[in-house]
Design an enzyme around this catalytic site. Structure first.
Site, PDB file in Angstrom:
ATOM      1  N   LYS A 122       0.819  -1.216   0.000  1.00  0.00           N
ATOM      2  CA  LYS A 122       0.000   0.000   0.000  1.00  0.00           C
ATOM      3  C   LYS A 122       0.849   1.260   0.000  1.00  0.00           C
ATOM      4  CE  LYS A 122      -4.350  -1.442   2.145  1.00  0.00           C
ATOM      5  NZ  LYS A 122      -5.296  -1.117   3.213  1.00  0.00           N
ATOM      6  N   LYS A 206      -6.311 -10.848  -7.943  1.00  0.00           N
ATOM      7  CA  LYS A 206      -7.508 -10.891  -7.097  1.00  0.00           C
ATOM      8  C   LYS A 206      -8.619 -10.039  -7.706  1.00  0.00           C
ATOM      9  CE  LYS A 206      -8.113  -9.840  -2.645  1.00  0.00           C
ATOM     10  NZ  LYS A 206      -7.899  -9.518  -1.224  1.00  0.00           N
ATOM     11  N   LYS A 209     -12.072  -4.033  -6.451  1.00  0.00           N
ATOM     12  CA  LYS A 209     -12.864  -2.885  -6.900  1.00  0.00           C
ATOM     13  C   LYS A 209     -11.975  -1.826  -7.532  1.00  0.00           C
ATOM     14  CE  LYS A 209     -12.995   0.541  -3.383  1.00  0.00           C
ATOM     15  NZ  LYS A 209     -13.644   1.795  -3.140  1.00  0.00           N
TER      16      LYS A 209
END
Ligand code: TRP
Length: 344
Positions: A122, A206, A209
């Protein structure tokens, strides 16, 4: 008795899990988390949290944060979490989460956190510019779980490392304060099928969104026609559906679709292959789309109904926060005593 093993944790079995307040929930969230949350209610006392404290680690969102929390609450309930039986609440409503995080900040070691792969992913190249909160994210997660002395935590594969950290923190707290059985060492519950839902276009990624293409995912609110067209266009190969599980090796996209079918119909992969093995995707895909629509359409409808009445949703969340506080308060008071904080 000498050299006795430390007493194992004797307290009640309890499930805790959390989801970030994001809009745009998709099939990965449903099969990887919500559907499991629902099933666990029969076996355990369950606490399901919407983690808004975690959400602000990546940036402010004051206008939408509450609505996002409500949307996730609606998804929990629409999927079948019973808010009378299980506790559904918003993390920031129970102040003890932050209080226990501070105590755990003084238990966890820098080196432990520096190894967290999710932080590295991240934060990217500019870790020094990310918030201290993002670095501390897994400690807050440990506090979430241990504030309720939860013993079992349903999470996705990607959260395994955070769970291990929670165990390390619990263990070190117990050792440092000489209370071998104070915190349980929480166990992850990661069971397939549906443990890992991948992109419809690339079986190595994966379902997410944040993928720029909406065709890579099934959203919880997609209608039947959209589901059918996405599944029809999902990547496969020219071979038919295999007859046995070995036949899924090296066919990541096919494995994903079969896994989704199994998870959504609550059957085993072997069972699905027994029915569809040898058949073409022209047969398999419409059946999969139909099963998905049958599952998701009523949930989407219920989500719309629930988010349309924020007052009723807030009443549920208020009740959940009160019940959460009733468990967290006494445990935090115990922690304060163990640590040696002043008691009025
Ligand atoms: N980090 C988890 C995720 O992104 C969310 C989460 C926060 C969580 N606190 C938790 C999950 C406690 C399980 C238990 O999926």
């Amino acid at each position: 008795m000498t050299d006795a093993a430390p007493p194992a944790y004797q307290g009640p079995q309890r499930v805790f899990s959390g989801m970030q307040p994001t809009n745009g929930l998709h099939l990965g969230n449903y099969l990887g988390a919500l559907q499991k949350f629902v099933r666990l209610q029969d076996q355990y006392d369950c606490i399901y949290c919407i983690v808004d404290l975690h959400a602000i680690t990546v940036g402010p969102d004051p206008k939408e944060l509450t609505n996002r929390c409500r949307e996730v609450a609606a998804a929990y309930i629409a999927a079948g979490v019973d808010p009378k039986k299980s506790i559904v609440f918003i993390q920031s409503a129970v102040r003890e989460h932050t209080e226990l995080t501070w105590v755990f900040n003084c238990v966890a070691r820098m080196g432990w956190l520096e190894r967290m792969t999710q932080f590295k992913d991240k934060a990217g190249k500019h870790a020094e510019r990310s918030s201290v909160g993002l670095f501390d994210y897994p400690v807050l997660q440990a506090a979430d779980i241990l504030l309720y002395k939860a013993t079992h935590v349903p999470v996705g594969e990607d959260q395994k490392q955070h769970l291990e950290l929670s165990r390390d923190i619990a263990q070190k707290f117990n050792n440092d304060y000489g209370r071998a059985d104070f915190f349980p060492l929480p166990e992850p519950l990661i069971q397939g099928p549906g443990a890992r839902i991948m992109s419809l276009r690339d079986g190595s990624k994966k379902m997410s969104k944040s993928d720029p293409s909406d065709m890579t995912r099934i959203n919880m609110t997609d209608d039947e026609a959209t589901i059918l067209s996405k599944i029809k266009k999902a990547t496969t190969d020219p071979l038919p559906v295999p007859e046995a599980e070995e036949g899924l090796k090296g066919r990541a996209e096919v494995e994903n679709l079969v896994g989704i079918f199994a998870a959504v119909t609550e059957r085993s992969v072997a069972d699905v292959l027994a029915e569809y093995g040898g058949k073409g995707f022209g047969v398999f895909k419409p059946a999969l789309a139909e099963a998905l629509a049958a599952k998701l359409s009523p949930i989407a409808g219920e989500m719309r109904r629930l988010t349309g009445d924020p007052g009723a949703l807030d009443a549920i969340l208020k009740d959940g926060a009160e019940r959460a506080r009733a468990i967290a308060g006494p445990i935090m008071a115990e922690v304060r005593d163990v640590v040696g904080f002043w008691r009025a």
